[in-house]
Design an enzyme around this catalytic site. Structure first.
Site, PDB file in Angstrom:
ATOM      1  N   HIS A  20       0.828  -1.212   0.000  1.00 29.12           N
ATOM      2  CA  HIS A  20       0.000   0.000   0.000  1.00 29.12           C
ATOM      3  C   HIS A  20       0.862   1.261   0.000  1.00 29.12           C
ATOM      4  O   HIS A  20       0.532   2.250  -0.649  1.00 29.12           O
ATOM      5  CB  HIS A  20      -0.921   0.014   1.234  1.00 29.12           C
ATOM      6  CG  HIS A  20      -1.967  -1.062   1.203  1.00 29.12           C
ATOM      7  ND1 HIS A  20      -3.313  -0.804   1.119  1.00 29.12           N
ATOM      8  CD2 HIS A  20      -1.854  -2.412   1.227  1.00 29.12           C
ATOM      9  CE1 HIS A  20      -3.988  -1.940   1.091  1.00 29.12           C
ATOM     10  NE2 HIS A  20      -3.116  -2.936   1.180  1.00 29.12           N
ATOM     11  N   ASP A 125      -6.297   5.402   2.501  1.00 28.34           N
ATOM     12  CA  ASP A 125      -6.456   3.991   2.167  1.00 28.34           C
ATOM     13  C   ASP A 125      -7.843   3.471   2.559  1.00 28.34           C
ATOM     14  O   ASP A 125      -8.453   3.946   3.519  1.00 28.34           O
ATOM     15  CB  ASP A 125      -5.386   3.188   2.926  1.00 28.34           C
ATOM     16  CG  ASP A 125      -5.102   1.878   2.244  1.00 28.34           C
ATOM     17  OD1 ASP A 125      -4.110   1.807   1.496  1.00 28.34           O
ATOM     18  OD2 ASP A 125      -5.889   0.919   2.446  1.00 28.34           O
TER      19      ASP A 125
END
Ligand code: UDP
Length: 482
Positions: A20, A125
């Site tokens: 990520h 996120d």
């Protein structure tokens, strides 16, 4: 001074895992290259993974900054220094729950930063559902980053809405993903374990919250390009009704050798040494084998991979993650390195993946189908052996093998949280040959090369991703001007 006043400022808040953080840093650099001021928010032990690349960007006039907030490990009962989620650390669901609890405590320090710096937008996120409320407090848009393909986003949503997996009799019975273009077939075995659980857990609650909060956001940024998965990008927007911008492949913003070599971590091999080794090889003669940042195979599985590579007769670069339990090298068949000397290179630890994939000597990629790796393989124009383990990797496999037709499955059938379904040497040796030599390999390679060219065009001036990124920036600028 005038331009300073007008400059848009975006905060990026990546989840603390390499898969990520790496694309988020690329994304921040990409926005900055389009004239936006960007700030990445992270925690003390994650910052060093990308501080060098940020420093280099800054030195060349690209406006990227880092702000650090403390990670409350101790507060939730995690060991001090536990700041990133890499499932291979041998953790159970209790640790994962604690980790997510800790991330939810980051809302307050993040809000303090939003208060202080007053950015115009927060890109956070998907694992931070609470970020939508945080952005709302400051009346700024929140965008979501999932880090996966349109294809997987669509599969996930169709499975959630229509639950075809609950209508089959057994775990092996194939079902078609309803409504999705392309008659995509899956089995229950290939789905994440939590999809079959009737009881809610902290993790499934968080996923539910993530979905609900996403509906209240201003949209989703996707690391992909339109030409790669046009039907699914259209389906996501038109059928599922989501607002999305495709801005990838973000890895292509790395132009310098150092930036390619140091994505995520410092590579365990000198990049020049690695390039020299590759320079000595013929075009398309080396297969690159790497399973991302978290996969943790057993010694027995590593041994099968080694023997399979040897059986394939191909030259190779094989990245083996070093974890507790495999430092003793018991995973290597006896005499393996002597026999494959000059033919094979083992990188123990972290590889400069993008640098390797882009080298003309690399002609194939054995991948676990993490989306970053998959898209990096596409961008480099190489056929792939797909070897999914967990997360949404089985969906990405389908995109590669059934839709794009640039890969062959190694044949794993079962989603496993960490270790992976066992594959023997024969299967490994056979599929490696299929993607490297022969007519089928050439067909796949030519399709992959065409996609690689499209990927590069997408991020160049007036390309599809370049234009969508500009459209997003313009929308955010206009919104601010209101
Ligand atoms: N990566 C790398 N060197 C390695 C292993 C991984 O540079 O030795 C990078 C890879 O290029 C990709 C990311 O780490 O950008 C892994 O993300 P992916 O989505 O493929 O898989 P994950 O690690 O999240 O399972």
């Amino acid at each position: 001074m005038g331009s300073e006043i007008l400059q848009l400022h975006i905060f990026f808040f990546p989840f603390m895992a390499h898969g990520h953080m790496i694309p988020t840093v690329d994304m921040a650099k990409l926005f900055a290259l389009h004239g936006v001021k960007t700030t990445i928010v992270t925690t003390p032990l994650n910052a060093p993974f990308f501080s060098k690349t940020i420093e280099r960007s800054k030195n060349s006039g690209v406006d990227v900054d880092i702000k650090i907030i403390k990670f409350p490990s101790a507060q939730v009962g995690l060991p001090e220094g536990f700041e990133s989620l890499e499932p291979s650390k041998g953790m159970g669901m209790d640790v994962i729950s604690k980790f997510f609890l800790a991330t939810s405590l980051l809302q307050e320090p993040l809000e303090q930063l939003l208060q202080e710096f007053k950015p115009d937008c927060l890109v956070a996120d998907m694992f931070f559902p609470w970020a939508t409320d945080a952005a709302k407090k400051f009346e700024i848009p929140r965008l979501v980053f999932h880090g996966t393909s349109f294809f997987s986003l669509c599969v996930t949503e169709c499975l959630r809405q229509y639950e075809p997996h609950k209508k089959v009799e057994s775990d092996d019975e194939p079902f078609v993903v309803p409504n999705l273009p392309g008659d995509i077939e899956l089995t229950r075995k290939k789905l994440p374990d939590f999809m079959m659980q009737e009881i809610e857990t902290d993790f499934t609650k968080m996923l539910k919250a993530s979905r609900e909060s996403e509906m209240k956001t201003n949209g989703v940024v996707v690391n992909s390009f339109y030409e790669l998965e046009a039907s699914y990008a259209d389906f996501y927007r038109n059928f599922l009704g989501r607002k999305a911008w495709h801005i990838g492949p973000v890895s292509l913003c790395n132009r310098r050798i150092e930036d390619k070599a140091e994505r995520g971590k410092k590579a365990s091999i000198d990049e020049h040494e690695c390039l020299k080794w590759l320079d000595s090889k013929k075009p398309n003669s080396v297969v690159y084998v790497c399973f991302g940042s978290t996969v943790n195979f057993t010694s027995a599985q590593l041994k099968e991979i080694a023997m399979g590579l040897e059986d394939s007769g191909q030259e190779f670069i094989w990245v083996v993650r070093l974890d507790k339990g495999n430092e003793e090298e018991e995973w290597l068949p006896e005499g393996f390195e002597e026999r494959t000397k000059g033919k094979g290179l083992i990188i123990r630890g972290w590889a400069p993946q993008v640098l390797i994939l882009e080298h003309p000597a690399v002609g194939g990629f054995v991948t676990h189908c993490g989306w970053n790796s998959t898209l990096e393989g596409v961008s480099a124009g190489v056929p792939m052996v797909t070897w999914p383990i967990a997360a949404e990797q089985f969906y990405n496999e389908k995109l590669v093998t059934d839709v794009l037709k640039i890969g062959v499955s190694v044949g794993v059938k079962r989603w496993v949280r960490v270790v992976g379904d066992f594959v023997n040497r024969d299967a490994v040796g056979k599929v490696v040959k299929v993607i490297m030599v022969g007519e089928k390999a050439e067909e796949m390679r030519s399709r992959a090369k065409a996609l690689g060219e499209m990927a590069k065009r997408a991020v160049e001036k007036d390309g599809s991703s370049y234009s969508d990124l500009n459209a997003l920036i313009q929308e955010l600028s206009q919104r601010r001007g209101r």
